[in-house]
Design a protein around this motif. Structure first.
Motif, PDB file in Angstrom:
ATOM      1  N   ALA A 289      45.837  21.672  41.709  1.00  0.00           N
ATOM      2  CA  ALA A 289      44.555  21.062  42.106  1.00  0.00           C
ATOM      3  C   ALA A 289      43.387  21.882  41.577  1.00  0.00           C
ATOM      4  N   ASN A 290      43.497  23.196  41.623  1.00  0.00           N
ATOM      5  CA  ASN A 290      42.418  24.047  41.115  1.00  0.00           C
ATOM      6  C   ASN A 290      42.296  23.961  39.603  1.00  0.00           C
ATOM      7  N   ARG A 291      43.444  23.844  38.936  1.00  0.00           N
ATOM      8  CA  ARG A 291      43.423  23.794  37.472  1.00  0.00           C
ATOM      9  C   ARG A 291      42.888  22.459  36.970  1.00  0.00           C
ATOM     10  N   TYR A 292      43.290  21.363  37.629  1.00  0.00           N
ATOM     11  CA  TYR A 292      42.931  20.030  37.142  1.00  0.00           C
ATOM     12  C   TYR A 292      41.840  19.358  37.977  1.00  0.00           C
ATOM     13  N   GLN A 293      41.305  20.101  38.950  1.00  0.00           N
ATOM     14  CA  GLN A 293      40.140  19.670  39.733  1.00  0.00           C
ATOM     15  C   GLN A 293      40.352  18.329  40.438  1.00  0.00           C
ATOM     16  N   TYR A 294      41.350  18.277  41.318  1.00  0.00           N
ATOM     17  CA  TYR A 294      41.504  17.076  42.153  1.00  0.00           C
ATOM     18  C   TYR A 294      41.595  17.466  43.622  1.00  0.00           C
ATOM     19  N   ASN A 295      41.395  16.468  44.473  1.00  0.00           N
ATOM     20  CA  ASN A 295      41.251  16.704  45.911  1.00  0.00           C
ATOM     21  C   ASN A 295      42.605  16.597  46.628  1.00  0.00           C
ATOM     22  N   ILE A 296      42.901  17.595  47.479  1.00  0.00           N
ATOM     23  CA  ILE A 296      44.145  17.549  48.268  1.00  0.00           C
ATOM     24  C   ILE A 296      43.845  17.800  49.753  1.00  0.00           C
ATOM     25  N   ASP A 297      42.645  17.435  50.192  1.00  0.00           N
ATOM     26  CA  ASP A 297      42.255  17.667  51.593  1.00  0.00           C
ATOM     27  C   ASP A 297      43.248  17.065  52.577  1.00  0.00           C
ATOM     28  N   GLU A 298      43.764  15.900  52.246  1.00  0.00           N
ATOM     29  CA  GLU A 298      44.704  15.218  53.154  1.00  0.00           C
ATOM     30  C   GLU A 298      45.966  16.057  53.369  1.00  0.00           C
ATOM     31  N   LEU A 299      46.461  16.677  52.293  1.00  0.00           N
ATOM     32  CA  LEU A 299      47.655  17.522  52.408  1.00  0.00           C
ATOM     33  C   LEU A 299      47.367  18.795  53.203  1.00  0.00           C
ATOM     34  N   LEU A 300      46.180  19.361  53.022  1.00  0.00           N
ATOM     35  CA  LEU A 300      45.816  20.571  53.747  1.00  0.00           C
ATOM     36  C   LEU A 300      45.743  20.310  55.248  1.00  0.00           C
ATOM     37  N   ILE A 301      45.288  19.124  55.610  1.00  0.00           N
ATOM     38  CA  ILE A 301      45.258  18.739  57.035  1.00  0.00           C
ATOM     39  C   ILE A 301      46.690  18.535  57.544  1.00  0.00           C
ATOM     40  N   ARG A 302      47.503  17.883  56.731  1.00  0.00           N
ATOM     41  CA  ARG A 302      48.877  17.557  57.136  1.00  0.00           C
ATOM     42  C   ARG A 302      49.706  18.815  57.396  1.00  0.00           C
ATOM     43  N   PHE A 303      49.516  19.843  56.564  1.00  0.00           N
ATOM     44  CA  PHE A 303      50.298  21.072  56.703  1.00  0.00           C
ATOM     45  C   PHE A 303      49.457  22.234  57.234  1.00  0.00           C
ATOM     46  N   LYS A 304      48.458  21.901  58.007  1.00  0.00           N
ATOM     47  CA  LYS A 304      47.534  22.913  58.539  1.00  0.00           C
ATOM     48  C   LYS A 304      48.264  23.964  59.384  1.00  0.00           C
ATOM     49  N   ALA A 305      49.210  23.519  60.205  1.00  0.00           N
ATOM     50  CA  ALA A 305      49.914  24.459  61.096  1.00  0.00           C
ATOM     51  C   ALA A 305      50.662  25.515  60.289  1.00  0.00           C
ATOM     52  N   GLN A 306      51.358  25.099  59.231  1.00  0.00           N
ATOM     53  CA  GLN A 306      52.110  26.048  58.406  1.00  0.00           C
ATOM     54  C   GLN A 306      51.171  26.976  57.628  1.00  0.00           C
ATOM     55  N   ILE A 307      50.036  26.436  57.192  1.00  0.00           N
ATOM     56  CA  ILE A 307      49.083  27.245  56.424  1.00  0.00           C
ATOM     57  C   ILE A 307      48.394  28.269  57.311  1.00  0.00           C
ATOM     58  N   ASP A 308      47.987  27.845  58.501  1.00  0.00           N
ATOM     59  CA  ASP A 308      47.222  28.729  59.391  1.00  0.00           C
ATOM     60  C   ASP A 308      48.041  29.897  59.915  1.00  0.00           C
ATOM     61  N   ASP A 309      49.355  29.724  59.974  1.00  0.00           N
ATOM     62  CA  ASP A 309      50.211  30.770  60.530  1.00  0.00           C
ATOM     63  C   ASP A 309      50.468  31.820  59.461  1.00  0.00           C
ATOM     64  N   LYS A 310      49.482  32.716  59.251  1.00  0.00           N
ATOM     65  CA  LYS A 310      49.514  33.619  58.099  1.00  0.00           C
ATOM     66  C   LYS A 310      50.676  34.603  58.132  1.00  0.00           C
ATOM     67  N   PHE A 311      51.121  34.989  59.318  1.00  0.00           N
ATOM     68  CA  PHE A 311      52.283  35.880  59.430  1.00  0.00           C
ATOM     69  C   PHE A 311      53.432  35.103  60.070  1.00  0.00           C
TER      70      PHE A 311
END
Length: 404
Positions: A289-311
């Motif tokens: 997404a960063n390389r090709y400049q597209y939006n993935i906000d929906e995925l970030l919301i969907r996997f928010k729990a796994q992302i937020d749990d940094k440890f």
């Protein structure tokens, strides 16, 4: 040991409370006897009294009387999962082994390597460098596993060229082993064809790193086709299933990395019920997404729990080495910082950047720390005083630890 445990129980005391005293009187102040020493080691291992094992074994090995027996117990403890107790015995046997080219010494170093690898990058490099010279001294039957494990260790450190060299050696040796006609029982963990397939999987990972996704797909096709052909000869359905799943995942992954956003739903469908793959998938999707400049906000919301749990729970890392698992978390938050910054959501980006920097310090990775510092330098004019203060605290801690 049984009598001592019964006395302790009758007195209402904690199990093993007299083991330290018993160890001193039975094995340090008097001549040790193996029939008493062996059950003592096992019981201490079961109760996690590692300091007592260390104290007694250090004394017992002074005269090298029980080196053979200690090695056998170490192997048994290792196979039973009591690895921290086993490593004490392996280290003692290694120190006492007078033949520096012996297979037993090499086996001790191999076990110590497997047990010791963790999240500290600098410590892992030391462990790897100490073990690597012993591979050729191992019993030939263990060498395939040792090369595979060492390649995985370099994968975890992202030493890609060394990983590739070991992958080539792994494939070469697997080919030789598969051509052998002599029938005997081998000690390798898997059938020989598995090592050849795995070597090609590592090749595909190498080309993923070099961003040559066409070649990464080529080697994925190679190990997938090879496994399909072997399925006609061997009935190891679990291994075949694993490689088919890896091939399916990796084909989606490499296409995503080529900028084919339309493949993402298929990729997510493959990984959404596989906890150990979610982190890896999100890292790669963010990079794309960063390389090709597209939006993935929906995925970030969907996997928010796994992302937020940094440890998050290390058990979710699955087949990935501990070092590789931590590295992915660092990169995940680094890529998140980039993603939000590209959207000009600088405060959100700063939160992710500070997490990435914190984790980089935790794993002691100077390269990752430098990348985070550089990104902070690009964003600092957009950030709040609160962010600057948190950043300063982390950086100050780096200097404090470096000066100790």
């Amino acid at each position: 040991m049984n009598q001592l445990d019964q006395i302790t129980s009758a007195m209402g005391l904690e199990q093993g409370c007299f083991y330290d005293m018993y160890g001193v009187e039975g094995f340090i102040e008097s001549a040790p006897h193996w029939r008493r020493l062996e059950p003592f080691i096992y019981r201490c291992a079961e109760l996690d009294k590692l300091d007592i094992i260390q104290k007694v074994i250090t004394h017992v090995t002074d005269d090298h009387s029980y080196i053979d027996e200690l090695f056998e117990v170490a192997e048994d403890l290792y196979n039973k999962g009591m690895k921290q107790a086993a490593i004490i015995l392996y280290e003692c046997v290694s120190e006492c082994e007078k033949y520096q080219h012996s297979e037993r010494l090499a086996m001790c170093q191999y076990r110590i390597f497997l047990i010791s690898m963790g999240s500290d990058q600098k410590e892992n490099i030391r462990i790897i460098s100490k073990f690597e010279p012993f591979i050729e001294r191992l019993d030939y039957d263990y060498q395939l596993d040792a090369i595979k494990d060492l390649a995985n260790a370099y994968w975890g450190l992202h030493e890609w060229d060394k990983m590739k060299d070991l992958s080539q050696e792994l494939e070469r040796r697997a080919d030789l082993a598969m051509k052998q006609t002599k029938k005997r029982v081998y000690k390798s963990q898997y059938p020989f064809f598995v090592y050849k397939a795995y070597a090609n999987l590592l090749f595909s990972n190498y080309y993923d790193y070099t961003k040559n996704y066409e070649k990464a797909l080529k080697y994925t096709d190679i190990y997938e086709e090879f496994i399909e052909n072997q399925a006609k000869v061997y009935e190891d359905y679990e291994v075949h299933h694993k490689f088919r799943e890896w091939a399916k995942l990796n084909k989606c992954l490499y296409k995503v990395m080529m900028g084919k956003k339309e493949v993402i739903p298929e990729y997510i469908k493959c990984i959404e019920h596989r906890e150990e793959e979610i982190l890896h998938a999100m890292v790669k999707i963010l990079q794309s997404a960063n390389r090709y400049q597209y939006n993935i906000d929906e995925l970030l919301i969907r996997f928010k729990a796994q992302i937020d749990d940094k440890f998050s729970d290390e058990r979710s890392r699955g087949r990935y080495t501990l070092r590789s698992w931590y590295y992915r978390r660092v990169v995940l938050f680094y890529e998140l910082a980039f993603y939000y910054s590209n959207k000009r959501e600088f405060e959100l980006g700063a939160v992710s950047l500070l997490v990435s920097l914190e984790l980089s310090v935790f794993v002691k990775d100077d390269v990752l720390i430098s990348k985070c510092v550089n990104l902070y330098g690009q964003l600092k004019e957009y950030l709040s005083n609160q962010v600057h203060e948190k950043y300063k605290i982390i950086i100050d801690n780096i200097y404090i630890k470096a000066s100790l």
